[in-house]
Design a protein around this motif. Structure first.
Motif, PDB file in Angstrom:
ATOM      1  N   PRO A 169      17.078  95.870  80.833  1.00  0.00           N
ATOM      2  CA  PRO A 169      16.894  94.885  81.906  1.00  0.00           C
ATOM      3  C   PRO A 169      17.767  95.177  83.116  1.00  0.00           C
ATOM      4  N   GLY A 170      17.146  95.220  84.285  1.00  0.00           N
ATOM      5  CA  GLY A 170      17.872  95.478  85.525  1.00  0.00           C
ATOM      6  C   GLY A 170      17.994  96.934  85.894  1.00  0.00           C
ATOM      7  N   ASP A 171      17.572  97.831  85.011  1.00  0.00           N
ATOM      8  CA  ASP A 171      17.648  99.263  85.311  1.00  0.00           C
ATOM      9  C   ASP A 171      16.685  99.645  86.431  1.00  0.00           C
ATOM     10  N   SER A 172      17.044 100.680  87.142  1.00  0.00           N
ATOM     11  CA  SER A 172      16.163 101.305  88.119  1.00  0.00           C
ATOM     12  C   SER A 172      16.220 102.808  87.885  1.00  0.00           C
ATOM     13  N   LEU A 173      15.089 103.389  87.545  1.00  0.00           N
ATOM     14  CA  LEU A 173      15.054 104.810  87.201  1.00  0.00           C
ATOM     15  C   LEU A 173      13.911 105.503  87.912  1.00  0.00           C
ATOM     16  N   HIS A 174      14.232 106.669  88.480  1.00  0.00           N
ATOM     17  CA  HIS A 174      13.203 107.521  89.056  1.00  0.00           C
ATOM     18  C   HIS A 174      13.133 108.813  88.243  1.00  0.00           C
ATOM     19  N   GLY A 198      18.792 107.425  89.748  1.00  0.00           N
ATOM     20  CA  GLY A 198      18.722 105.971  89.735  1.00  0.00           C
ATOM     21  C   GLY A 198      20.016 105.353  89.273  1.00  0.00           C
ATOM     22  N   SER A 199      19.946 104.173  88.665  1.00  0.00           N
ATOM     23  CA  SER A 199      21.145 103.479  88.218  1.00  0.00           C
ATOM     24  C   SER A 199      21.825 104.267  87.102  1.00  0.00           C
ATOM     25  N   GLU A 200      23.160 104.198  87.079  1.00  0.00           N
ATOM     26  CA  GLU A 200      23.950 105.060  86.199  1.00  0.00           C
ATOM     27  C   GLU A 200      23.564 104.905  84.728  1.00  0.00           C
ATOM     28  N   THR A 208      13.194  95.197  86.376  1.00  0.00           N
ATOM     29  CA  THR A 208      13.423  96.547  85.877  1.00  0.00           C
ATOM     30  C   THR A 208      12.389  97.442  86.541  1.00  0.00           C
ATOM     31  N   THR A 209      12.824  98.576  87.050  1.00  0.00           N
ATOM     32  CA  THR A 209      11.934  99.399  87.870  1.00  0.00           C
ATOM     33  C   THR A 209      11.870 100.828  87.358  1.00  0.00           C
ATOM     34  N   LEU A 210      10.649 101.319  87.237  1.00  0.00           N
ATOM     35  CA  LEU A 210      10.400 102.723  86.896  1.00  0.00           C
ATOM     36  C   LEU A 210       9.556 103.337  87.996  1.00  0.00           C
ATOM     37  N   SER A 211      10.001 104.452  88.514  1.00  0.00           N
ATOM     38  CA  SER A 211       9.194 105.189  89.487  1.00  0.00           C
ATOM     39  C   SER A 211       9.130 106.646  89.065  1.00  0.00           C
ATOM     40  N   SER A 220       7.494  97.742  88.821  1.00  0.00           N
ATOM     41  CA  SER A 220       8.572  96.822  88.480  1.00  0.00           C
ATOM     42  C   SER A 220       8.052  95.769  87.520  1.00  0.00           C
ATOM     43  N   PHE A 221       8.887  95.388  86.568  1.00  0.00           N
ATOM     44  CA  PHE A 221       8.463  94.425  85.556  1.00  0.00           C
ATOM     45  C   PHE A 221       9.690  93.695  85.018  1.00  0.00           C
ATOM     46  N   ASP A 222       9.455  92.613  84.297  1.00  0.00           N
ATOM     47  CA  ASP A 222      10.520  91.855  83.655  1.00  0.00           C
ATOM     48  C   ASP A 222      10.620  92.242  82.189  1.00  0.00           C
ATOM     49  N   CYS A 223      11.839  92.381  81.693  1.00  0.00           N
ATOM     50  CA  CYS A 223      12.057  92.559  80.256  1.00  0.00           C
ATOM     51  C   CYS A 223      13.420  91.991  79.922  1.00  0.00           C
ATOM     52  N   ASP A 224      13.592  91.543  78.693  1.00  0.00           N
ATOM     53  CA  ASP A 224      14.871  90.950  78.299  1.00  0.00           C
ATOM     54  C   ASP A 224      15.588  91.774  77.237  1.00  0.00           C
TER      55      ASP A 224
END
Length: 322
Positions: free
Chosen positions: A85-90, A106-108, A25-28, A64-68
């Motif tokens: 989980p799996g999201d990518s957001l800027h 980022g992801s929808e 999962t990614t946050l920028s 980036s990190f892991d979460c469930d």
């Protein structure tokens, strides 16, 4: 042959589930107009998900990190971000005086979830709805006005959430936050106003204080039971309902003020996942406060033996006690 095929299919499904659980999962963020030395990403569910960066206007800060499960992140303790989980957001964050402007890409799913968060913030701003009850008392907002404003917020927020394209998990979390603000206003503000402003609850034109929570059904979904604002609501609801029962029986009620008394009251009032969540939250907050931590040892042992079923909670407290 059928049994062998079944075992193979089970193995494949287990492997796919593992991959899903381990998705990154990614946050920028790019931050502008921020006047402090460091930028902080913090997760309200766990201190194990956190990152800090030196402030550099226009630079992309990536984590980036892991979460469930769904998590709520904050940027500099002010901007709320929901991630699954799996999201990518800027997030583009711009500070302009006391206001903060945010834009998402980022992801929808991540974008839709956080547009809902932004819509709720805009709604509260349009209603001039204060987040802090002490601020309401300082401005001398009357309890009947606060309760009426809270009912309006709840009604309009429910419509906003229903129309949103956010995920079901994000909707649950957002409504838990709204419930926290609305129903804390019902239970807490009249007595707070009486204490600060000297107007007795029965003179505040709010009707029967002990009927304000009639019909409320507490939330049990996993997202609500990961929301700190909702934990506060459940704690106050326990005290409110126990005091109501005591008054109905002609008894005097004294709200617990120390951890041990709160622990006993929550354990007796709630059950299952709600109890697990509240006792964990109580212990975690006490330990993170950093004073007389040894007092938590006895209760933590009792909690593990009797009430804990969520391994995540145990792992967090074990880490804090190290």
């Amino acid at each position: 042959m059928r049994k062998k095929l079944l075992f193979v299919l089970v193995g494949i499904l287990a492997f796919l589930n593992t991959l899903t659980a381990q998705q990154k999962t990614t946050l920028s963020a790019q931050v502008y107009g921020y006047q402090r030395d460091k930028i902080y990403f913090d997760c309200v569910q766990t201190p194990m998900i956190a990152q800090e960066f030196y402030t550099n206007p226009g630079e992309e800060h990536l984590y980036s990190f892991d979460c469930d499960a769904l998590v709520c992140m904050t940027i500099n303790g002010q901007t709320t971000v929901l991630l699954q989980p799996g999201d990518s957001l800027h997030v583009d964050v711009t500070y302009e005086g006391k206001s903060v402007k945010v834009e998402y890409s980022g992801s929808e799913r991540a974008v839709n979830n956080n547009r809902l968060v932004k819509s709720i913030e805009n709604l509260k701003r349009s209603l001039r709805y204060k987040s802090q009850l002490l601020g309401c008392a300082a401005l001398d907002i009357k309890p009947n006005e606060r309760i009426a404003d809270s009912r309006t917020l709840l009604e309009k927020a429910a419509v906003t959430v229903e129309r949103s394209r956010a995920s079901a998990e994000a909707k649950n979390y957002v409504m838990a936050m709204i419930d926290g603000q609305v129903y804390m206003s019902f239970m807490e503000y009249p007595v707070m106003y009486e204490s600060i402003r000297g107007m007795a609850v029965e003179n505040q034109e709010i009707g029967d204080y002990w009927s304000l929570m009639d019909g409320y059904v507490t939330r049990t979904d996993p997202q609500s039971l990961s929301c700190p604002e909702y934990a506060s609501l459940l704690m106050r609801y326990c005290f409110y309902m126990n005091e109501k029962a005591a008054k109905a029986g002609g008894k005097k009620y004294v709200m617990p003020k120390v951890m041990e008394e709160m622990y006993a009251e929550f354990a007796a009032f709630y059950s299952g996942e709600q109890r697990d969540f509240l006792l964990y939250t109580l212990l975690r907050n006490f330990i993170m406060n950093g004073q007389e931590i040894e007092r938590a040892d006895v209760l933590y042992k009792d909690y593990l033996e009797k009430y804990n079923s969520n391994v995540f909670y145990k792992d967090i407290i074990d880490m804090l006690l190290q």
